[in-house]
Design an enzyme around this catalytic site. Structure first.
Site, PDB file in Angstrom:
ATOM      1  N   GLU A 283       0.845  -1.205   0.000  1.00 65.24           N
ATOM      2  CA  GLU A 283       0.000   0.000   0.000  1.00 65.24           C
ATOM      3  C   GLU A 283       0.877   1.252   0.000  1.00 65.24           C
ATOM      4  O   GLU A 283       0.545   2.256  -0.652  1.00 65.24           O
ATOM      5  CB  GLU A 283      -0.924   0.004   1.221  1.00 65.24           C
ATOM      6  CG  GLU A 283      -1.893  -1.168   1.298  1.00 65.24           C
ATOM      7  CD  GLU A 283      -2.926  -1.146   0.186  1.00 65.24           C
ATOM      8  OE1 GLU A 283      -3.147  -0.073  -0.401  1.00 65.24           O
ATOM      9  OE2 GLU A 283      -3.511  -2.210  -0.096  1.00 65.24           O
ATOM     10  N   TRP A 286       1.780   1.630  -3.494  1.00 65.81           N
ATOM     11  CA  TRP A 286       0.765   2.296  -4.325  1.00 65.81           C
ATOM     12  C   TRP A 286       0.884   3.815  -4.202  1.00 65.81           C
ATOM     13  O   TRP A 286       0.686   4.550  -5.177  1.00 65.81           O
ATOM     14  CB  TRP A 286      -0.638   1.845  -3.937  1.00 65.81           C
ATOM     15  CG  TRP A 286      -1.060   0.595  -4.637  1.00 65.81           C
ATOM     16  CD1 TRP A 286      -1.037  -0.674  -4.149  1.00 65.81           C
ATOM     17  CD2 TRP A 286      -1.576   0.495  -5.983  1.00 65.81           C
ATOM     18  NE1 TRP A 286      -1.494  -1.557  -5.104  1.00 65.81           N
ATOM     19  CE2 TRP A 286      -1.840  -0.872  -6.237  1.00 65.81           C
ATOM     20  CE3 TRP A 286      -1.827   1.420  -6.988  1.00 65.81           C
ATOM     21  CZ2 TRP A 286      -2.346  -1.323  -7.448  1.00 65.81           C
ATOM     22  CZ3 TRP A 286      -2.340   0.972  -8.210  1.00 65.81           C
ATOM     23  CH2 TRP A 286      -2.590  -0.383  -8.427  1.00 65.81           C
ATOM     24  N   TRP A 314     -19.953  11.078 -20.469  1.00 63.78           N
ATOM     25  CA  TRP A 314     -20.412  11.341 -19.106  1.00 63.78           C
ATOM     26  C   TRP A 314     -21.692  12.169 -19.136  1.00 63.78           C
ATOM     27  O   TRP A 314     -21.916  12.959 -20.060  1.00 63.78           O
ATOM     28  CB  TRP A 314     -19.339  12.091 -18.322  1.00 63.78           C
ATOM     29  CG  TRP A 314     -18.010  11.409 -18.228  1.00 63.78           C
ATOM     30  CD1 TRP A 314     -16.842  11.828 -18.782  1.00 63.78           C
ATOM     31  CD2 TRP A 314     -17.708  10.187 -17.541  1.00 63.78           C
ATOM     32  NE1 TRP A 314     -15.831  10.953 -18.500  1.00 63.78           N
ATOM     33  CE2 TRP A 314     -16.322   9.938 -17.729  1.00 63.78           C
ATOM     34  CE3 TRP A 314     -18.454   9.282 -16.784  1.00 63.78           C
ATOM     35  CZ2 TRP A 314     -15.685   8.829 -17.187  1.00 63.78           C
ATOM     36  CZ3 TRP A 314     -17.815   8.183 -16.239  1.00 63.78           C
ATOM     37  CH2 TRP A 314     -16.453   7.964 -16.441  1.00 63.78           C
ATOM     38  N   ASN A 349     -10.850   2.411   2.440  1.00 61.70           N
ATOM     39  CA  ASN A 349     -10.404   2.296   1.053  1.00 61.70           C
ATOM     40  C   ASN A 349     -11.281   1.376   0.215  1.00 61.70           C
ATOM     41  O   ASN A 349     -11.555   1.655  -0.953  1.00 61.70           O
ATOM     42  CB  ASN A 349      -8.955   1.815   1.004  1.00 61.70           C
ATOM     43  CG  ASN A 349      -8.383   1.900  -0.405  1.00 61.70           C
ATOM     44  OD1 ASN A 349      -8.355   2.973  -0.999  1.00 61.70           O
ATOM     45  ND2 ASN A 349      -7.958   0.775  -0.952  1.00 61.70           N
ATOM     46  N   TRP A 367     -15.320  10.963 -13.426  1.00 55.98           N
ATOM     47  CA  TRP A 367     -14.387  10.736 -12.327  1.00 55.98           C
ATOM     48  C   TRP A 367     -13.864  12.057 -11.778  1.00 55.98           C
ATOM     49  O   TRP A 367     -13.546  12.157 -10.584  1.00 55.98           O
ATOM     50  CB  TRP A 367     -13.239   9.836 -12.776  1.00 55.98           C
ATOM     51  CG  TRP A 367     -12.329  10.434 -13.816  1.00 55.98           C
ATOM     52  CD1 TRP A 367     -12.432  10.328 -15.172  1.00 55.98           C
ATOM     53  CD2 TRP A 367     -11.164  11.242 -13.565  1.00 55.98           C
ATOM     54  NE1 TRP A 367     -11.415  11.017 -15.783  1.00 55.98           N
ATOM     55  CE2 TRP A 367     -10.613  11.584 -14.826  1.00 55.98           C
ATOM     56  CE3 TRP A 367     -10.536  11.696 -12.404  1.00 55.98           C
ATOM     57  CZ2 TRP A 367      -9.475  12.373 -14.963  1.00 55.98           C
ATOM     58  CZ3 TRP A 367      -9.397  12.488 -12.529  1.00 55.98           C
ATOM     59  CH2 TRP A 367      -8.877  12.819 -13.798  1.00 55.98           C
ATOM     60  N   TRP A 390      -9.178   7.589  -8.523  1.00 55.58           N
ATOM     61  CA  TRP A 390     -10.361   7.825  -9.367  1.00 55.58           C
ATOM     62  C   TRP A 390     -10.147   7.344 -10.797  1.00 55.58           C
ATOM     63  O   TRP A 390     -11.070   6.808 -11.421  1.00 55.58           O
ATOM     64  CB  TRP A 390     -10.748   9.303  -9.321  1.00 55.58           C
ATOM     65  CG  TRP A 390     -11.578   9.591  -8.103  1.00 55.58           C
ATOM     66  CD1 TRP A 390     -11.159  10.129  -6.926  1.00 55.58           C
ATOM     67  CD2 TRP A 390     -12.957   9.277  -7.937  1.00 55.58           C
ATOM     68  NE1 TRP A 390     -12.204  10.186  -6.030  1.00 55.58           N
ATOM     69  CE2 TRP A 390     -13.326   9.674  -6.623  1.00 55.58           C
ATOM     70  CE3 TRP A 390     -13.931   8.718  -8.758  1.00 55.58           C
ATOM     71  CZ2 TRP A 390     -14.616   9.516  -6.127  1.00 55.58           C
ATOM     72  CZ3 TRP A 390     -15.217   8.556  -8.267  1.00 55.58           C
ATOM     73  CH2 TRP A 390     -15.557   8.958  -6.969  1.00 55.58           C
TER      74      TRP A 390
END
Length: 486
Positions: A283, A286, A314, A349, A367, A390
């Site tokens: 993590e 990331w 969208w 998360n 997003w 996102w």
């Protein structure tokens, strides 16, 4: 006597602080300085929740620095003008700060350095926010990584070969400038909300280094089971270190070293770590990946990395966006997450992925709209992490979840909140429903709803969309996007 200014930004700590250590050891005195300049931060000035955290983190830093002998000077205004004014006032000859890698702040740093050097000031910039300088993280073809697994494998290989950066000593004493420097109070910056929507922030969080190390101790206590606990929003099974990392109250090096020490493993023995701590440190990986992607692809804070998604249809409708923001979608796990976010400035998360999928794929809202809402409401609103998250969930970014992977909010709720405890906490109007129907209350028998005091459409909304139908529509939109690009 040669003096230095130490410009604090998102590095609000005194431990493991390379710039602080250098400023202290290379000059006779040091003047710690924080300049509040939201105009310089545009378009990504801190959101409301981040400003709350910043207020309290500055108070904590102020106390720690005063205890070491060098009070924190706080000013508001243009950063370059303020630094130059205080350098002139104090006679400081050098300015130190920690590097930032977001596109807008990196440009500001470059301009600031040039301005100060033109005026004869020595400038030194140090690492500290990430394990590695993002500019150095390239694949074997000397191109930026766009997939996490080879990226993190490369980082781990570097750690195994060279170890982690050395810990920086914490100063016992700091010599202040020869004469007192005028400072504003933290309260003068106006960071706290005028309407007290932050009532639950205080009981939830402890900004500052002390709070960061408290959360680190919690992590070490659960690290062996982290791989099993991390997806359960009904349990305290994550580190919740993200806001502390964002504001630099603790470093990724400190965290990684503490995890290694807890399990008796050296950096060279990384592969010997049990699964739980390895999953947690991934993590941290990331986070490194997010900063590297944003550094190498600076347009991605606003535009999709995968350019074909620029043509995605969208809907850009305010009503469904507002319904999602308020946690009134009619899908309990989604609503629980959005209400947790509003009330505490944070969201688990796993639930971030669920609510993100619902916004972009069930509601076909962009997003960017989700990222902007998170930016304003998250205490850990980090531009790199927020952007990567996102773009990942919407399918348009680095190592992204494929667009056709659409999270089913009912199945996700049943799997990760099996007893409905998380929903009961944040959606109390459903608290009396039994676990077998709490994730889809519209399927409950009338007598079950009545017994739980639930009136669908009144005390709790009906689902705003049918998930199965929304999934089909989302896949059709993707197919049209592909056709438009082919």
């Amino acid at each position: 006597m040669a003096g230095s200014l130490l410009l604090f930004q998102n590095d609000l700590r005194i431990e493991d602080h390379p710039a602080l250590h250098a400023a202290r050891t290379e000059a006779d005195w040091v003047c710690p300085l924080f300049v509040w300049s939201p105009a310089d931060e545009k378009p990504w000035a801190p959101g409301a929740a981040s400003r709350w955290w910043l207020h309290h983190s500055l108070l904590a830093l102020q106390e720690r620095l005063a205890g070491r002998g060098a009070p924190l000077v706080i000013r508001s205004g243009d950063v370059s003008e303020t630094v130059q004014a205080i350098a002139k006032e104090t006679g400081a000859e050098s300015v130190y700060w920690s590097a930032r890698y977001e596109p807008h702040t990196a440009a500001l740093q470059s301009d600031l350095r040039k301005d100060l050097q033109k005026r004869g000031l020595k400038v030194r910039i140090f690492p500290g926010r990430t394990l590695f300088d993002p500019s150095t993280l390239l694949n074997k073809s000397h191109e930026p990584f766009q997939v996490f697994t080879p990226f993190w494998r490369s980082c781990v290989a570097r750690i195994e070969e060279s170890g982690l950066p050395q810990a920086i000593p914490t100063p016992r004493h700091l010599t202040p400038p020869p004469r007192r420097v005028r400072s504003q109070e933290v309260a003068d910056l106006g960071l706290l909300p005028k309407i007290p929507w932050d009532a639950e922030f205080g009981p939830t969080w402890k900004p500052g280094e002390e709070g960061a190390h408290k959360r680190l101790r919690h992590l070490l206590g659960i690290a062996a089971q982290y791989h099993d606990l991390r997806n359960r929003p009904d349990l305290d099974g994550t580190s919740a270190l993200s806001p502390h990392l964002h504001f630099g109250e603790i470093t990724p090096r400190q965290i990684a070293q503490a995890v290694l020490d807890e399990f008796g493993v050296t950096p060279q023995e990384w592969s010997r770590l049990p699964e739980g701590p390895r999953v947690f440190l991934a993590e941290i990986g990331w986070r490194e990946f997010a900063h590297a992607v944003l550094y190498h692809f600076p347009q991605t804070d606003r535009a999709p990395l995968k350019s074909k998604f620029e043509a995605f249809p969208w809907k850009y409708a305010q009503r469904p966006l507002r319904t999602w923001q308020r946690g009134l979608t009619g899908y309990p796990i989604v609503d629980a997450g959005m209400r947790q976010l509003w009330r505490t400035g944070w969201m688990h998360n796993r639930v971030r992925m669920i609510v993100g999928s619902f916004l972009t794929k069930d509601l076909l809202q962009s997003w960017q709209a989700g990222a902007e809402w998170f930016w304003d409401t998250l205490v850990d609103a980090d531009l790199a992490n927020n952007t990567l998250g996102w773009q990942w969930i919407s399918g348009c970014g680095a190592d992204a979840s494929p667009y056709f992977r659409i999270f089913n909010p009912i199945m996700q709720g049943r799997r990760y909140d099996p007893e409905g405890s998380y929903i009961r906490q944040w959606v109390p109007e459903l608290a009396k429903l039994p676990a077998d129907v709490i994730h889809e209350p519209w399927t409950a028998a009338p007598e079950v709803l009545s017994g739980a005091g639930v009136v669908l459409g009144e005390t709790y909304p009906q689902p705003m969309v049918d998930h199965a139908a929304a999934r089909v529509e989302a896949l059709e939109a993707l197919a049209k996007t592909k056709e438009a690009r082919d």
